[in-house]
Design a protein around this motif. Structure first.
Motif, PDB file in Angstrom:
ATOM      1  N   GLY A  97       0.285   1.738   9.535  1.00  0.00           N
ATOM      2  CA  GLY A  97       1.048   2.711  10.314  1.00  0.00           C
ATOM      3  C   GLY A  97       1.045   4.085   9.685  1.00  0.00           C
ATOM      4  O   GLY A  97       0.007   4.573   9.221  1.00  0.00           O
ATOM      5  N   ASP A  98       2.218   4.721   9.622  1.00  0.00           N
ATOM      6  CA  ASP A  98       2.337   6.079   9.100  1.00  0.00           C
ATOM      7  C   ASP A  98       2.856   6.115   7.669  1.00  0.00           C
ATOM      8  O   ASP A  98       3.404   7.137   7.219  1.00  0.00           O
ATOM      9  N   ASN A  99       2.717   5.008   6.941  1.00  0.00           N
ATOM     10  CA  ASN A  99       3.114   5.030   5.532  1.00  0.00           C
ATOM     11  C   ASN A  99       2.324   6.100   4.782  1.00  0.00           C
ATOM     12  O   ASN A  99       1.119   6.267   4.987  1.00  0.00           O
ATOM     13  N   LYS A 100       2.992   6.797   3.888  1.00  0.00           N
ATOM     14  CA  LYS A 100       2.397   7.950   3.221  1.00  0.00           C
ATOM     15  C   LYS A 100       1.182   7.551   2.383  1.00  0.00           C
ATOM     16  O   LYS A 100       1.171   6.517   1.713  1.00  0.00           O
ATOM     17  N   ILE A 101       0.145   8.404   2.428  1.00  0.00           N
ATOM     18  CA  ILE A 101      -1.043   8.260   1.590  1.00  0.00           C
ATOM     19  C   ILE A 101      -1.031   9.398   0.575  1.00  0.00           C
ATOM     20  O   ILE A 101      -1.101  10.570   0.951  1.00  0.00           O
ATOM     21  N   GLN A 102      -0.912   9.033  -0.674  1.00  0.00           N
ATOM     22  CA  GLN A 102      -0.912  10.059  -1.711  1.00  0.00           C
ATOM     23  C   GLN A 102      -2.343  10.419  -2.140  1.00  0.00           C
ATOM     24  O   GLN A 102      -2.682  11.586  -2.279  1.00  0.00           O
ATOM     25  N   HIS A 103      -3.158   9.401  -2.352  1.00  0.00           N
ATOM     26  CA  HIS A 103      -4.539   9.626  -2.804  1.00  0.00           C
ATOM     27  C   HIS A 103      -5.467   8.764  -1.955  1.00  0.00           C
ATOM     28  O   HIS A 103      -5.252   7.561  -1.806  1.00  0.00           O
ATOM     29  N   PHE A 104      -6.522   9.396  -1.410  1.00  0.00           N
ATOM     30  CA  PHE A 104      -7.450   8.694  -0.525  1.00  0.00           C
ATOM     31  C   PHE A 104      -8.875   9.066  -0.943  1.00  0.00           C
ATOM     32  O   PHE A 104      -9.268  10.238  -0.920  1.00  0.00           O
ATOM     33  N   ARG A 105      -9.650   8.037  -1.363  1.00  0.00           N
ATOM     34  CA  ARG A 105     -11.041   8.247  -1.752  1.00  0.00           C
ATOM     35  C   ARG A 105     -11.944   7.469  -0.812  1.00  0.00           C
ATOM     36  O   ARG A 105     -11.735   6.279  -0.571  1.00  0.00           O
ATOM     37  N   ILE A 106     -12.959   8.152  -0.290  1.00  0.00           N
ATOM     38  CA  ILE A 106     -13.949   7.533   0.594  1.00  0.00           C
ATOM     39  C   ILE A 106     -15.329   7.751  -0.013  1.00  0.00           C
ATOM     40  O   ILE A 106     -15.796   8.889  -0.140  1.00  0.00           O
TER      41      ILE A 106
END
Length: 981
Positions: A97-106
């Motif tokens: 859902g809309d839970n916060k993403i602090q760090h996202f690596r792709i």
């Protein structure tokens, strides 16, 4: 919020085993969410999915986890597995859902047909949209797109996301489309790496990134000009794309223009051929500047008034000196200046007055491979212009050359002593308060440190990373000892002695052992004894030993004998294991620091793997050698198996290592001869299975002034010419046919020679020896037409096993060889050498000094007896005779029966009265038996005779015993049955 309740986990299996369910408390579910998230941050995405299946609380943590890492590398070559991963990640993002993403690596690799690429590209862009919706703070994109025309267009919602603070983009040199100028962003850090950009990027950063504080541009290209003007930028990191601007677009111009009032930190790695390129920087509040590489055609630096630290590591050409002065003149004041060797030399090369920055400079640091003889005059000239210097640092910057290419030679630096420094009358000597000196090769650093310690009145601290410097200083100048102990704080590294520990494990307690009696007696042993015990332990077991206690770890890291010789089969299982092994050995050598290495053996198979793997392993092995040299290695044994396309060039630091005494090299490659300037203290050198040129012999003769032992085994070389005043032992062993043409040895102290030299043709070959003090000679192979052994007056033992060559049946020079060895006390000959004497006629050379004669023959047949008689007639003082027969070489040979004991008695041989010991190995026929009977009956002083016989010859025992009864002496006869082969 309601407090967490204790939960109990009890399965049917645990209950059946009698485990109490109250003891299985789910403590993980009771952890605060932040702590649980931190624990889960160490897991991969697939492991996170497994954790979510354990309980509802774990699933909650899984879906609220703020750090996401989508990595497609494990499925790069499997399109179907990658499609499954896409579907799973889509479902996961929908479920969280809309839970916060602090760090996202792709990290994604786009492979396959165009339809697959479009699908995957759409999914990745969708994930970026989800991240923006979930208020992502750090976004790291590393995308490998194989399509040649692909351009990455990031969605505008990303730059409109107010939570985004850091954006990293790595496109493997694909085009990064500049966002619209209307896309104002709150980015504070932007990192672009391996991307192609257009002219609009600089304008977008200047106009739309009003909050940016850090900007990283690494290996970006495509734009001819980057102009950035920012009122918020504080840090700039720029690395030029050398391959693009120097090769792909060598005629194109590139201009970097940076303007920032708040800019405090600039790092520039400029490695571009200076043709029409320029750098312009306006940063009045700059505090830290680091410039690496080369100078541009034009550079403009406004007055830098606030600099605290400037690091200038340039490699200026002769035409760049005026540009270098211009750059340093832009620096009006700086607290600490760091220069490399090339920059230091360039500043003083034109003998111009130094820039005014040096007038009030208080702290300077020089980084160099060593204080070499070329750097010393430049450093003296530089220090002469700094009257207010308080702190000086001389730091060692090692250069590790590759085996593939020519590398920078590190020449021993020893020309400038402290008297030279005193003659310079440097004004800084009265101002210096703190000095750091790191030792490298040579003694220039030591002499400079002695000059500082003796002359610097206000010196308060001398810092060195090694205890060796203090020892050398005190030993070289005892007057410094009082200053070192009283007025100067001389800091070095130290190792604290560990306390005695008690070892008690759970298993030992369960067995009833009392922990009070389990003292760690091994830790109480002296280090030398412990190291001797550990020297027989493999490196794998040594690593396990190092985990037992602090004392064991200390011994593990200080053991002086290292053997990297048990991985040739293990490291071939997979590249990943091989990489882990290399990394583990690297860490081990780094952790042991500069603890002395007495013996270091490297046995490594470099033939496995692809080119990248080979290159990596070569680099690691050379690094180990450099580390061994820094640890004052004494014995170095290298056994390297390298593919056919690679030459072996040993790093010059090996030969400059003052502690190295023994070097062994076993390699199936061409070994490049070291430079003649590489003077070495080697005492032992062994080369095996290598191909060398005559330059190696010249290097040994000229540069190895201390060498005592030289061994060449299976060495391919055309000529060997060896002249040495220190060599005591020499061997050349090549059991099969070799291409050696000429072997010339001239060594006054030579005592031992072992030659095993066979060839197909004797033409154009020679063997010459000048060794007046030779004691031991062993020569196996073919007789030459041209040999000169000289007069060997000190010879004690000679073993000559020569055969005629395929194209040479002339034994006219056999007597010449025997005349050279006639003063030996022990002489051992082959059968062919003995037969050759018969062809030459009676032996006129006296062998008065020979007391032991050994003959290795096929059998004492009728052809060899007359030659043996002729030889024995010239040995009146012979005391021991040994005749060894090799019956395995007899092929349908008639029995030797032509000479009985009456024949031997008729020869009236003088040696029979001196003979004390005899050993005879019986073969076919009766010649050996008749000789034994003659000796038993006529040798007055014979004490012992040993007869070796085969089971078929047991009847000879009776005949020998009859002769013993007729003996004039009391002789002990020993019968030994020969072992079957």
């Amino acid at each position: 919020m309601e407090p967490y309740k204790n939960k109990f986990l009890a399965t049917s299996t645990s209950q059946a085993e009698g485990v109490c369910p109250e003891s299985l408390i789910d403590r993980f579910s009771n952890l605060p969410e932040g702590v649980a998230h931190h624990i889960l941050s160490f897991l991969a995405q697939i492991d996170l999915a497994r954790v979510s299946c354990v309980s509802k609380s774990c699933r909650k943590f899984y879906l609220s986890f703020p750090s996401l890492n989508f990595d497609a590398m494990p499925y790069a070559n499997d399109m179907w597995e990658r499609l499954k991963l896409l579907n799973y990640l889509d479902r996961f993002l929908i479920q969280r859902g809309d839970n916060k993403i602090q760090h996202f690596r792709i990290f994604w690799i786009f492979l396959g047909p165009a339809s697959s690429f479009s699908n995957e590209y759409f999914r990745v862009i969708s994930w970026i949209h989800v991240a923006a919706r979930c208020n992502v703070e750090v976004l790291d994109l590393e995308l490998y797109m194989c399509e040649a025309t692909t351009t990455l267009v990031l969605p505008s919602c990303l730059f409109l996301c107010r939570s985004l603070r850091l954006l990293t983009v790595d496109l493997k040199f694909k085009l990064f489309q500049t966002p619209s100028l209307t896309s104002s962003t709150t980015l504070q850090c932007l990192k672009l790496k391996n991307v192609t950009i257009d002219e609009g990027l600089g304008q977008w950063i200047s106009c739309s990134c009003k909050c940016i504080k850090e900007l990283w541009l690494e290996l970006v290209h495509g734009a001819k000009q980057i102009t950035i003007s920012s009122s918020s930028l504080k840090t700039l990191h720029f690395v030029s794309c050398y391959a693009y601007y120097s090769f792909q677009n060598p005629n194109g111009n590139f201009h970097l223009n940076i303007s920032g009032e708040k800019l405090e930190d600039i790092y520039i790695d400029w490695k571009v051929i200076p043709t029409g390129h320029s750098i312009s920087i306006f940063a009045p509040n700059l505090k830290h500047l680091k410039w690496i590489g080369t100078l541009a055609s034009r550079q403009y630096l406004e007055k830098l008034m606030c600099l605290e630290k400037a690091e200038i590591f340039l490699h200026p050409r002769s035409e760049d000196f005026s540009k270098l002065f211009s750059v340093l003149s832009s620096i009006h004041s700086v607290k600490l200046l760091v220069l490399n060797e090339e920059t230091t030399k360039a500043l003083t090369k034109e003998r111009r007055s130094l820039p005014r920055i040096f007038d009030n400079l208080g702290h300077i640091c020089i980084q160099s491979t060593c204080l070499n003889d070329g750097l010393v005059p430049a450093l003296a000239s530089l220090l002469r212009g700094m009257r207010h210097l308080n702190t000086f640092h001389m730091k060692y910057e090692p250069i590790i050359p590759l085996l593939f290419t020519k590398h920078v030679e590190v020449i021993t630096a020893s020309r400038f002593d402290r008297e030279y420094w005193k003659s310079q009358n440097l004004a800084i000597i009265d101002q210096l308060e703190e000095v750091t000196v790191e030792l490298s090769s040579g003694s220039n650093e030591l002499e400079f440190a002695r000059y500082i310690l003796e002359g610097a009145k206000n010196l308060k601290k001398m810092l060195s990373p090694s205890e060796a410097l203090s020892v050398l200083l005190v030993s070289s100048s005892p007057r410094l000892e009082q200053r070192l102990s009283s007025s100067i704080n001389f800091r070095t590294r130290s190792i604290m002695e560990p306390k005695r520990k008690l070892l008690a494990t759970t298993s030992s307690q369960a067995q009833g052992a009392c922990p009070d009696h389990m003292k760690d007696r091994f830790s109480d042993l002296p280090n030398e004894v412990a190291h001797q015990i550990l020297s027989s332990v493999s490196i794998l077991d040594l690593t396990r030993f190092g985990t037992l206690s602090k004392k064991c770890r200390e011994l593990y890291l200080s053991t002086p004998s290292l053997n990297f010789d048990e991985f040739n089969n293990w490291n071939k299982s997979s590249y990943s294991k091989q990489f882990k092994l290399l990394s583990s050995l690297d860490r081990f050598l780094v952790r042991r620091r500069e603890n002395k290495i007495h013996c270091f053996r490297i046995c490594w198979d470099l033939s496995y793997g692809k080119a990248a793997s080979l290159y990596n392993e070569l680099y690691r092995v050379v690094t180990w050698i450099h580390m061994a040299v820094r640890c004052n290695v004494e014995v170095l044994d290298l056994e390297l198996r390298i593919p056919d396309t690679t030459k072996l060039e040993l790093p010059s630091c090996i030969f400059l290592c003052g502690s190295l005494r023994s070097l062994s090299v076993h390699c199936n490659k061409i070994l490049t001869a070291p430079s003649l300037v590489s003077s070495t203290n080697l005492q032992y050198l062994k080369l095996t299975n290598v191909t060398v040129d005559e330059g190696l012999c010249k290097w040994i003769s000229c540069s190895c002034k201390c060498i005592k032992e030289l061994h060449l085994e299976h060495v391919e070389v055309e000529n060997i010419t060896m002249e040495s005043s220190s060599l005591e032992s020499f061997s050349f062993v090549f059991p099969s046919y070799c291409s050696l043409c000429h072997l010339n040895i001239s060594c006054e102290k030579l005592e031992d020679i072992h030659i095993e030299w066979r060839f197909a043709s004797t033409s154009s070959r020679s063997f010459k020896v000048f060794a007046p003090n030779l004691k031991y000679l062993k020569w196996i192979g073919n007789l030459l037409n041209n040999q000169n052994l000289g007069k060997l007056m000190c010879l004690e033992k000679a073993e000559i096993f020569l055969k005629h060559g395929v194209d040479n049946n002339d034994f006219s020079n056999v007597l010449e060889v025997l005349c050279s060895v006639c003063r030996a006390k022990v002489l051992i000959l082959s059968g062919e050498m003995t037969k050759a004497l018969l062809r030459e006629g009676p032996v006129s050379t006296p062998f008065d000094d020979i007391s032991y004669l050994g003959m290795h023959i096929e059998s004492l047949d009728d052809d060899i007896v007359p030659a043996m008689v002729s030889l024995l007639r010239g040995m009146p003082n012979l005391k021991t005779l040994y005749i060894k027969s090799d019956t395995s070489l007899l092929i349908h040979k008639p029995e030797a029966c032509g000479f009985n004991k009456e024949f031997w008695k008729s020869q009236n041989l003088a040696f029979i009265d001196q003979l004390k010991e005899a050993t005879i190995e019986l073969s076919n026929g009766n010649n050996e038996l008749e000789l034994a009977r003659y000796m038993l009956e006529d040798a007055k002083n014979l004490k012992e005779m040993v007869l070796l016989y085969s089971p078929q010859q047991s009847t000879h025992i009776r005949v020998v015993n009859e002769s013993k009864m007729n003996s004039v002496a009391t002789t002990r006869v020993v019968f030994q049955e020969k072992q079957r082969k």
